[in-house]
Design an enzyme around this catalytic site. Structure first.
Site, mmCIF file in Angstrom:
data_model
loop_
_atom_site.group_PDB
_atom_site.id
_atom_site.type_symbol
_atom_site.label_atom_id
_atom_site.label_comp_id
_atom_site.label_asym_id
_atom_site.label_seq_id
_atom_site.Cartn_x
_atom_site.Cartn_y
_atom_site.Cartn_z
ATOM 1 C CG MET A 33 -1.977 -1.092 1.187
ATOM 2 S SD MET A 33 -2.940 -1.160 -0.333
ATOM 3 C CE MET A 33 -3.968 0.283 -0.179
ATOM 4 C CG ASP B 11 9.395 -0.198 5.428
ATOM 5 O OD1 ASP B 11 8.308 -0.406 4.862
ATOM 6 O OD2 ASP B 11 9.882 -0.988 6.280
ATOM 7 C CB VAL C 58 3.314 0.254 9.680
ATOM 8 C CG1 VAL C 58 4.275 1.399 9.420
ATOM 9 C CG2 VAL C 58 2.333 0.614 10.769
ATOM 10 C CD GLU D 114 -5.110 -3.231 9.702
ATOM 11 O OE1 GLU D 114 -4.319 -2.303 9.482
ATOM 12 O OE2 GLU D 114 -6.333 -3.131 9.576
ATOM 13 C CE LYS E 250 -2.342 -0.232 10.842
ATOM 14 N NZ LYS E 250 -1.746 0.306 9.623
ATOM 15 C CB SER F 100 -8.298 -2.363 5.718
ATOM 16 O OG SER F 100 -7.148 -3.125 5.904
ATOM 17 C CG HIS G 185 -9.753 1.922 3.774
ATOM 18 N ND1 HIS G 185 -10.912 1.216 3.547
ATOM 19 C CD2 HIS G 185 -8.751 1.004 3.734
ATOM 20 C CE1 HIS G 185 -10.617 -0.062 3.380
ATOM 21 N NE2 HIS G 185 -9.313 -0.210 3.489
ATOM 22 C CG ASN H 234 -13.132 -4.004 3.380
ATOM 23 O OD1 ASN H 234 -13.316 -4.225 2.188
ATOM 24 N ND2 ASN H 234 -11.953 -3.678 3.873
HETATM 25 P P1 NAD Z 1 2.810 -4.744 3.891
HETATM 26 O O1 NAD Z 1 3.119 -5.842 4.825
HETATM 27 O O2 NAD Z 1 2.986 -4.953 2.415
HETATM 28 O O3 NAD Z 1 3.695 -3.457 4.276
HETATM 29 C C1 NAD Z 1 3.853 -2.982 5.584
HETATM 30 C C2 NAD Z 1 5.205 -2.288 5.676
HETATM 31 O O4 NAD Z 1 5.314 -1.649 6.966
HETATM 32 C C3 NAD Z 1 6.413 -3.248 5.572
HETATM 33 O O5 NAD Z 1 7.244 -2.856 4.499
HETATM 34 C C4 NAD Z 1 7.122 -3.091 6.921
HETATM 35 O O6 NAD Z 1 8.538 -3.186 6.815
HETATM 36 C C5 NAD Z 1 6.673 -1.700 7.322
HETATM 37 N N1 NAD Z 1 6.830 -1.452 8.757
HETATM 38 C C6 NAD Z 1 6.522 -2.270 9.779
HETATM 39 N N2 NAD Z 1 6.829 -1.677 10.957
HETATM 40 C C7 NAD Z 1 7.334 -0.447 10.664
HETATM 41 C C8 NAD Z 1 7.821 0.617 11.445
HETATM 42 N N3 NAD Z 1 7.861 0.548 12.774
HETATM 43 N N4 NAD Z 1 8.250 1.726 10.802
HETATM 44 C C9 NAD Z 1 8.234 1.810 9.456
HETATM 45 N N5 NAD Z 1 7.776 0.806 8.675
HETATM 46 C C10 NAD Z 1 7.336 -0.301 9.263
HETATM 47 O O7 NAD Z 1 1.311 -4.276 4.214
HETATM 48 P P2 NAD Z 1 0.227 -3.601 3.256
HETATM 49 O O8 NAD Z 1 -0.553 -4.655 2.563
HETATM 50 O O9 NAD Z 1 0.883 -2.535 2.452
HETATM 51 O O10 NAD Z 1 -0.750 -2.953 4.345
HETATM 52 C C11 NAD Z 1 -0.393 -1.802 5.057
HETATM 53 C C12 NAD Z 1 -1.628 -1.221 5.717
HETATM 54 O O11 NAD Z 1 -2.599 -0.919 4.718
HETATM 55 C C13 NAD Z 1 -2.325 -2.138 6.712
HETATM 56 O O12 NAD Z 1 -2.835 -1.353 7.755
HETATM 57 C C14 NAD Z 1 -3.441 -2.738 5.879
HETATM 58 O O13 NAD Z 1 -4.531 -3.156 6.670
HETATM 59 C C15 NAD Z 1 -3.824 -1.563 5.029
HETATM 60 N N6 NAD Z 1 -4.510 -1.895 3.778
HETATM 61 C C16 NAD Z 1 -4.075 -2.925 3.001
HETATM 62 C C17 NAD Z 1 -4.726 -3.200 1.803
HETATM 63 C C18 NAD Z 1 -4.256 -4.314 0.890
HETATM 64 O O14 NAD Z 1 -5.026 -4.699 -0.007
HETATM 65 N N7 NAD Z 1 -3.052 -4.827 1.068
HETATM 66 C C19 NAD Z 1 -5.829 -2.410 1.405
HETATM 67 C C20 NAD Z 1 -6.223 -1.334 2.215
HETATM 68 C C21 NAD Z 1 -5.552 -1.089 3.400
#
Ligand code: NAD
Length: 411
Positions: A17, A36, A93, A95, A100, A122, A143, A193
């Site tokens: 994301m 990150d 970051v 979920e 967070k 989400s 979102h 959702n």
């Molecule tokens: P992901 O696992 O691909 O990426 C998360 C990133 O956060 C990783 O690169 C990780 O290294 C980084 N991270 C973790 N701890 C950290 C910290 N302390 N400081 C900096 N970076 C840190 O996850 P994603 O799929 O991109 O989802 C991220 C968020 O978006 C979640 O809250 C998820 O619920 C939400 N979301 C996801 C989707 C989807 O379809 N994947 C859709 C809408 C919302």
């Protein structure tokens, strides 16, 4: 209060994301810093972003100079402190609520008082995240939908403490980066959702009652969805919805109706969808064509027996009614709860984030078109067998009389 003229943006988390969100800013001419904690994740994000722009250039969608400029607007860093000068910070970051909250507390202390702080969660409670920042009135949910640089929908989620100016700033920013922002209230699943849960529940029900996944997909594709729910699950990964279900159960936020265990049986058989070459369909390597698989029939038969269903014939009409009316019912409940302020907002979300057929105008508009009274009459027949799920919301009863969905009256 949040600055309306955003010049510098920050995104925390450079995963699926975060990388997509960063591209939105760069595409709109806004400099963005992607942070990150993992250097490997930053490296991957950089490669993914460059490959995305390269592909757009190769397809003639983007000039090479413009691609170069967009790429140059995205900086990367391992230090959250590098976001001290941003006008907006969006966290994406993992979920995880504690994580967070920690990010929000640090951003709140770090960023200027007029910086907008947004979370892309989400499933988590916006208030529980916002309250970690010293000024929760400038915190909000933004979102995005995956892939974030493509999908137009943006649910702007207002928390209990979110100031009106913060909502306006988030909406203005969403429009500036080419999104369709819809302001919604804070509840489990927000609008999109939350409604999806009932839709998928009824798709599973249709299979347990006697249809095949392919039959259900064909019925909904016949209605106008680009992809039926089982094909979508195979594409997204069956484990994604399954994990969300178990997370929900763990935090005591299970829906007030029973959801099917069919995805559990699929995950137990390591049928996770396209990524494992088998889900509700079978796939050949490098080919996304869906092929029927008798192994799925066996899993479904076992699940039917376990749940006590005697299989019967379901026609396309019943399949579509069950799935689409489940959306209409939850949409009505969302109006009752004041989570959406108009039925138009609900339709916008389903048209732009979930592939509801354009020509039908959205689930609520469709119900009005065919007659809400007739929807209600059918819902009452479904309720005989399953009263808990098909409990009629007040907004649906009112709309059956007036012909139109209205928001719940506010005191
Ligand atoms: P992901 O696992 O691909 O990426 C998360 C990133 O956060 C990783 O690169 C990780 O290294 C980084 N991270 C973790 N701890 C950290 C910290 N302390 N400081 C900096 N970076 C840190 O996850 P994603 O799929 O991109 O989802 C991220 C968020 O978006 C979640 O809250 C998820 O619920 C939400 N979301 C996801 C989707 C989807 O379809 N994947 C859709 C809408 C919302």
């Amino acid at each position: 209060m949040p600055a309306t003229n955003v010049r510098r943006a920050g995104v925390v988390g450079s995963g699926t994301m975060g990388a997509g969100i960063a591209m939105n800013f760069a595409n709109a001419g806004i400099n963005v810093r992607l942070v990150d904690a993992s250097p490997e994740a930053l490296e991957r994000a950089g490669a993914h972003i460059a490959a995305t722009y390269d592909a757009q250039v190769a397809r003639g969608r983007l000039g090479p100079d413009e691609a170069e400029q967009r790429l140059a607007r995205i900086a990367r860093s391992e230090r959250l402190e590098d976001l001290a000068d941003v006008d907006v910070a969006i966290e994406a970051v993992f979920e995880d609520l504690a994580l967070k909250r920690d990010i929000f507390a640090r951003l709140g202390a770090l960023c200027a008082h007029d910086a907008l702080l947004a979370t892309n969660t989400s499933t988590l409670d916006i208030d529980a995240i916002a309250s970690a920042a010293p000024e929760p009135e400038r915190s909000i949910g933004m979102h995005f939908f995956s892939p974030a640089h493509v999908m137009k929908l943006l649910e702007v989620v207002r928390g209990r403490a979110t100031a009106r100016a913060t909502i306006e700033a988030a909406v203005a920013l969403g429009e500036r980066i080419g999104k369709i922002p819809v302001v919604v209230g804070n509840c489990d699943g927000f609008v999109g959702n939350r409604m999806l849960l009932g839709y998928k529940r009824e798709a599973d029900f249709a299979v347990l009652a006697g249809a095949t996944p392919a039959r259900v997909d064909a019925a909904l594709e016949g209605f106008g969805f680009a992809m039926g729910p089982f094909a979508v699950s195979d594409l997204a990964g069956i484990d994604v919805g399954w994990r969300a279900k178990h997370e929900r159960i763990k935090r005591g936020a299970a829906p007030p109706f029973a959801v099917s265990d069919l995805p559990d049986a699929m995950v137990a058989a390591n049928r996770l969808g396209q990524k494992t070459g088998q889900g509700y369909y079978r796939y050949e390597p490098g080919d996304r064509a869906r092929r029927p698989d008798p192994a799925v029939d066996a899993i479904v038969a076992a699940e039917r027996a376990r749940a006590g269903f005697a299989p019967r014939h379901l026609g396309d009409e019943e399949i579509v009614q069950r799935c689409v009316y489940a959306l209409v019912m939850e949409g009505a409940r969302i109006l009752d709860d004041g989570i959406a302020t108009s039925r138009g907002d609900i339709d916008t979300i389903w048209l732009h984030g979930y592939g509801f057929p354009r020509t039908r105008g959205g689930p609520m508009a469709y119900a009005e078109e065919i007659g809400v009274a007739s929807v209600l009459a059918t819902v009452r027949t479904f309720a005989v067998e399953d009263p808990a799920f098909w409990r009629v919301p007040a907004a649906l009863e009112r709309a059956a009389e007036s012909g139109r969905f209205e928001p719940a009256a506010t005191e």
